[in-house]
Design an enzyme around this catalytic site. Structure first.
Site, PDB file in Angstrom:
ATOM      1  N   TYR A   1      -3.225  -9.653  15.799  1.00  0.00           N
ATOM      2  CA  TYR A   1      -2.223  -9.179  16.751  1.00  0.00           C
ATOM      3  C   TYR A   1      -2.174 -10.079  17.979  1.00  0.00           C
ATOM      4  O   TYR A   1      -1.308  -9.920  18.819  1.00  0.00           O
ATOM      5  CB  TYR A   1      -2.530  -7.726  17.144  1.00  0.00           C
ATOM      6  CG  TYR A   1      -2.573  -6.827  15.915  1.00  0.00           C
ATOM      7  CD1 TYR A   1      -1.393  -6.367  15.342  1.00  0.00           C
ATOM      8  CD2 TYR A   1      -3.776  -6.521  15.288  1.00  0.00           C
ATOM      9  CE1 TYR A   1      -1.418  -5.594  14.191  1.00  0.00           C
ATOM     10  CE2 TYR A   1      -3.818  -5.744  14.142  1.00  0.00           C
ATOM     11  CZ  TYR A   1      -2.636  -5.290  13.591  1.00  0.00           C
ATOM     12  OH  TYR A   1      -2.660  -4.543  12.447  1.00  0.00           O
TER      13      TYR A   1
ATOM     14  N   GLU B   1     -16.566  -7.234  -5.557  1.00  0.00           N
ATOM     15  CA  GLU B   1     -15.144  -6.971  -5.350  1.00  0.00           C
ATOM     16  C   GLU B   1     -14.339  -8.268  -5.424  1.00  0.00           C
ATOM     17  O   GLU B   1     -13.289  -8.340  -6.057  1.00  0.00           O
ATOM     18  CB  GLU B   1     -14.918  -6.336  -3.967  1.00  0.00           C
ATOM     19  CG  GLU B   1     -15.169  -4.852  -3.883  1.00  0.00           C
ATOM     20  CD  GLU B   1     -14.027  -4.051  -4.508  1.00  0.00           C
ATOM     21  OE1 GLU B   1     -13.061  -4.658  -4.997  1.00  0.00           O
ATOM     22  OE2 GLU B   1     -14.134  -2.809  -4.511  1.00  0.00           O
TER      23      GLU B   1
ATOM     24  N   CYS C   1       0.863  -1.180   0.000  1.00  0.00           N
ATOM     25  CA  CYS C   1       0.000   0.000   0.000  1.00  0.00           C
ATOM     26  C   CYS C   1       0.897   1.227   0.000  1.00  0.00           C
ATOM     27  O   CYS C   1       2.111   1.122   0.145  1.00  0.00           O
ATOM     28  CB  CYS C   1      -0.933   0.005   1.207  1.00  0.00           C
ATOM     29  SG  CYS C   1      -2.338   1.122   0.960  1.00  0.00           S
TER      30      CYS C   1
ATOM     31  N   ARG D   1     -11.209   7.624   3.761  1.00  0.00           N
ATOM     32  CA  ARG D   1     -10.985   6.641   2.701  1.00  0.00           C
ATOM     33  C   ARG D   1     -12.290   6.108   2.123  1.00  0.00           C
ATOM     34  O   ARG D   1     -12.321   5.067   1.494  1.00  0.00           O
ATOM     35  CB  ARG D   1     -10.179   5.464   3.257  1.00  0.00           C
ATOM     36  CG  ARG D   1      -8.863   5.847   3.919  1.00  0.00           C
ATOM     37  CD  ARG D   1      -7.893   4.684   3.803  1.00  0.00           C
ATOM     38  NE  ARG D   1      -6.892   4.629   4.842  1.00  0.00           N
ATOM     39  CZ  ARG D   1      -5.804   5.400   4.879  1.00  0.00           C
ATOM     40  NH1 ARG D   1      -5.605   6.306   3.957  1.00  0.00           N
ATOM     41  NH2 ARG D   1      -4.929   5.246   5.858  1.00  0.00           N
TER      42      ARG D   1
ATOM     43  N   ARG E   1      -3.540   3.051  12.581  1.00  0.00           N
ATOM     44  CA  ARG E   1      -3.098   4.295  11.948  1.00  0.00           C
ATOM     45  C   ARG E   1      -2.112   5.038  12.846  1.00  0.00           C
ATOM     46  O   ARG E   1      -1.226   5.727  12.352  1.00  0.00           O
ATOM     47  CB  ARG E   1      -4.300   5.134  11.535  1.00  0.00           C
ATOM     48  CG  ARG E   1      -5.038   4.416  10.404  1.00  0.00           C
ATOM     49  CD  ARG E   1      -6.218   5.190   9.865  1.00  0.00           C
ATOM     50  NE  ARG E   1      -6.931   4.377   8.870  1.00  0.00           N
ATOM     51  CZ  ARG E   1      -8.093   4.712   8.323  1.00  0.00           C
ATOM     52  NH1 ARG E   1      -8.664   5.847   8.653  1.00  0.00           N
ATOM     53  NH2 ARG E   1      -8.653   3.922   7.437  1.00  0.00           N
TER      54      ARG E   1
ATOM     55  N   LYS F   1     -12.348  -4.894   1.688  1.00  0.00           N
ATOM     56  CA  LYS F   1     -11.817  -4.084   2.784  1.00  0.00           C
ATOM     57  C   LYS F   1     -12.753  -2.902   2.995  1.00  0.00           C
ATOM     58  O   LYS F   1     -12.982  -2.106   2.090  1.00  0.00           O
ATOM     59  CB  LYS F   1     -10.412  -3.600   2.440  1.00  0.00           C
ATOM     60  CG  LYS F   1      -9.825  -2.680   3.488  1.00  0.00           C
ATOM     61  CD  LYS F   1      -8.375  -2.364   3.191  1.00  0.00           C
ATOM     62  CE  LYS F   1      -7.829  -1.371   4.197  1.00  0.00           C
ATOM     63  NZ  LYS F   1      -6.417  -1.072   3.938  1.00  0.00           N
TER      64      LYS F   1
ATOM     65  N   CYS G   1      -0.201   4.247   1.743  1.00  0.00           N
ATOM     66  CA  CYS G   1      -0.608   5.245   2.742  1.00  0.00           C
ATOM     67  C   CYS G   1       0.444   5.512   3.814  1.00  0.00           C
ATOM     68  O   CYS G   1       0.476   6.594   4.390  1.00  0.00           O
ATOM     69  CB  CYS G   1      -1.944   4.878   3.367  1.00  0.00           C
ATOM     70  SG  CYS G   1      -2.006   3.242   4.085  1.00  0.00           S
TER      71      CYS G   1
ATOM     72  N   LYS H   1     -11.745  -7.727   5.651  1.00  0.00           N
ATOM     73  CA  LYS H   1     -11.183  -6.889   6.698  1.00  0.00           C
ATOM     74  C   LYS H   1     -12.138  -5.764   7.029  1.00  0.00           C
ATOM     75  O   LYS H   1     -12.603  -5.108   6.104  1.00  0.00           O
ATOM     76  CB  LYS H   1      -9.855  -6.336   6.188  1.00  0.00           C
ATOM     77  CG  LYS H   1      -9.172  -5.411   7.139  1.00  0.00           C
ATOM     78  CD  LYS H   1      -7.908  -4.908   6.518  1.00  0.00           C
ATOM     79  CE  LYS H   1      -7.389  -3.789   7.384  1.00  0.00           C
ATOM     80  NZ  LYS H   1      -6.385  -3.019   6.742  1.00  0.00           N
TER      81      LYS H   1
ATOM     82  N   CYS I   1      -3.962   6.172   0.013  1.00  0.00           N
ATOM     83  CA  CYS I   1      -3.436   4.921  -0.531  1.00  0.00           C
ATOM     84  C   CYS I   1      -3.167   5.019  -2.041  1.00  0.00           C
ATOM     85  O   CYS I   1      -3.471   4.087  -2.790  1.00  0.00           O
ATOM     86  CB  CYS I   1      -4.413   3.792  -0.244  1.00  0.00           C
ATOM     87  SG  CYS I   1      -4.846   3.645   1.497  1.00  0.00           S
TER      88      CYS I   1
HETATM   89  C1  PBG Z   1      -3.020   0.042   4.816  1.00  0.00           C
HETATM   90  C2  PBG Z   1      -3.587  -0.816   5.875  1.00  0.00           C
HETATM   91  C3  PBG Z   1      -4.410  -0.445   6.951  1.00  0.00           C
HETATM   92  C4  PBG Z   1      -4.566  -1.602   7.727  1.00  0.00           C
HETATM   93  C5  PBG Z   1      -3.858  -2.617   7.099  1.00  0.00           C
HETATM   94  N1  PBG Z   1      -3.282  -2.115   5.945  1.00  0.00           N
HETATM   95  C6  PBG Z   1      -4.960   0.852   7.341  1.00  0.00           C
HETATM   96  C7  PBG Z   1      -6.043   1.496   6.618  1.00  0.00           C
HETATM   97  O1  PBG Z   1      -6.540   1.047   5.585  1.00  0.00           O
HETATM   98  O2  PBG Z   1      -6.393   2.566   7.093  1.00  0.00           O
HETATM   99  C8  PBG Z   1      -5.348  -1.695   9.013  1.00  0.00           C
HETATM  100  C9  PBG Z   1      -4.940  -2.806   9.907  1.00  0.00           C
HETATM  101  C10 PBG Z   1      -5.472  -2.742  11.280  1.00  0.00           C
HETATM  102  O3  PBG Z   1      -6.281  -1.879  11.678  1.00  0.00           O
HETATM  103  O4  PBG Z   1      -5.061  -3.618  12.042  1.00  0.00           O
HETATM  104  N2  PBG Z   1      -3.900   0.450   3.823  1.00  0.00           N
END
Ligand code: PBG
Length: 327
Positions: free
Chosen positions: A317, A237, A117, A221, A209, A199, A119, A252, A127
């Site tokens: 995590y 998607e 990504c 976003r 973040r 996502k 970002c 996600k 992104c």
């Molecule tokens: C990057 C990305 C994000 C997460 C994983 N890859 C952040 C977002 O899209 O803002 C979030 C992961 C998490 O909250 O554990 N695009």
């Protein structure tokens, strides 16, 4: 009283395990790891207790800690030493993820997956490449097609560094095709793509973040991540990503989207991954710190639920914390 069917008969210890329908294994889990090029020391991530940003020099040691628990796969996120408009440190040969990947694959047996990504690498935190409009212009959005070329470069640079799977997370239309073509042309036709296929634009990413310093500097976003209200759109998607060659389909966040996990499981034969995101982790920690919930039990139950819904693999995590309880 004359019941013939008494489900409780099967709930006694000893029998209960035999009839258990869902299992969680350490091998199903992927541990996210944050590598930070701006620091020489490990820095705790306040909103994600137990997680740290580690300098490149500590990346091997950090992954060895993960391996010791029985978890064999890691997902690398990078915090670059500098950011710019296009996120050019994201595809630098000596970039933070590239450097860490080279070391980790050379010195450990971990399976290294990289988040693809922009970002964390762009100064505006979006992104992809943003349009040339005022920051408060509601029409401001990421330029989809021009971003594809950058994602392709990022993915190839990760594969060149030794990444065993790449995971594009930008929700750019066409990203899987662009990356597949790029990898194939560069000689990496055997590197799979785990697409963040569905996502959502979720408030559960807050702690991440902070951790990865990737919050958008302006706007949000919602013009590229999915609307939490939608499920049919998730199936579109996913279908597009499958057509473009995605190998693993990710949903996600995980817990608030188990219906999506289940729908994808039923419709496709591809492996389904679910990302138990930072907010899902932080809220259990916060509740347990207050003495309101048992952390281990709620973590295990959450992950089991994600598997029961149909996920084959889980990014979480909690991976290291609970791996020792798993087969
Ligand atoms: C990057 C990305 C994000 C997460 C994983 N890859 C952040 C977002 O899209 O803002 C979030 C992961 C998490 O909250 O554990 N695009």
């Amino acid at each position: 009283m004359n019941f013939t069917d008494r489900p409780r008969r099967l709930r006694r210890d000893g029998i209960r395990e035999l009839v258990s329908e869902t299992t969680l294994r350490a091998n199903d889990l992927i541990a996210p790891v944050f590598v930070d090029a701006t620091t020489d020391e490990r820095v705790e991530i306040e909103s994600m207790p137990g997680h740290e940003r580690v300098p490149i020099a500590e990346s091997v040691a950090r992954v060895e800690e993960v391996l010791e628990t029985g978890v064999e796969a890691v997902m690398l996120f990078g915090i670059p030493e500098s950011k710019d408009e296009r996120g050019s440190r994201a595809w630098a040969e000596d970039g933070v993820v590239q450097e860490a990947t080279r070391r980790i694959t050379a010195e450990t047996d971990a399976t290294v997956i990289t988040d693809v990504c922009l970002c964390e690498y762009t100064d505006h935190g979006h992104c992809g490449i943003v349009e040339d409009r005022a920051a408060d212009d509601p029409r401001l959005t990421v330029k989809n097609d021009e971003t594809l070329e950058l994602l392709r470069k990022v993915s190839v640079s990760h594969a060149e560094a030794g990444a065993e799977m790449v995971a594009p997370s930008s929700m750019t239309d066409g990203m899987v095709e662009a990356i597949r073509t790029g990898l194939d042309e560069a000689g990496f036709s055997d590197v799979p793509i785990m697409s963040y296929a569905a996502k959502y634009e979720s408030a559960f990413y807050g702690p991440f973040r902070d951790a990865a310093d990737g919050a958008p500097a302006f706007g949000d976003r919602r013009h590229y991540q999915m609307d939490p209200a939608n499920v049919r759109e998730a199936m579109r998607e996913v279908e597009l990503d499958v057509e473009q060659g995605a190998d693993v389909l990710m949903v996600k966040p995980a817990l608030p989207y188990l219906d999506i996990v289940r729908d994808i499981r039923e419709e496709y034969d591809h492996p389904v991954a679910a990302y138990n995101v930072s907010g899902e982790y932080a809220m259990l920690h916060a509740a347990s710190e207050n003495g309101w919930l048992d952390l281990r039990e709620t973590a295990l139950e959450s992950l089991l639920s994600i598997k029961r819904a149909g996920a084959d693999l889980i990014l979480t995590y909690f991976a290291e914390d609970i791996a020792d309880e798993l087969a």
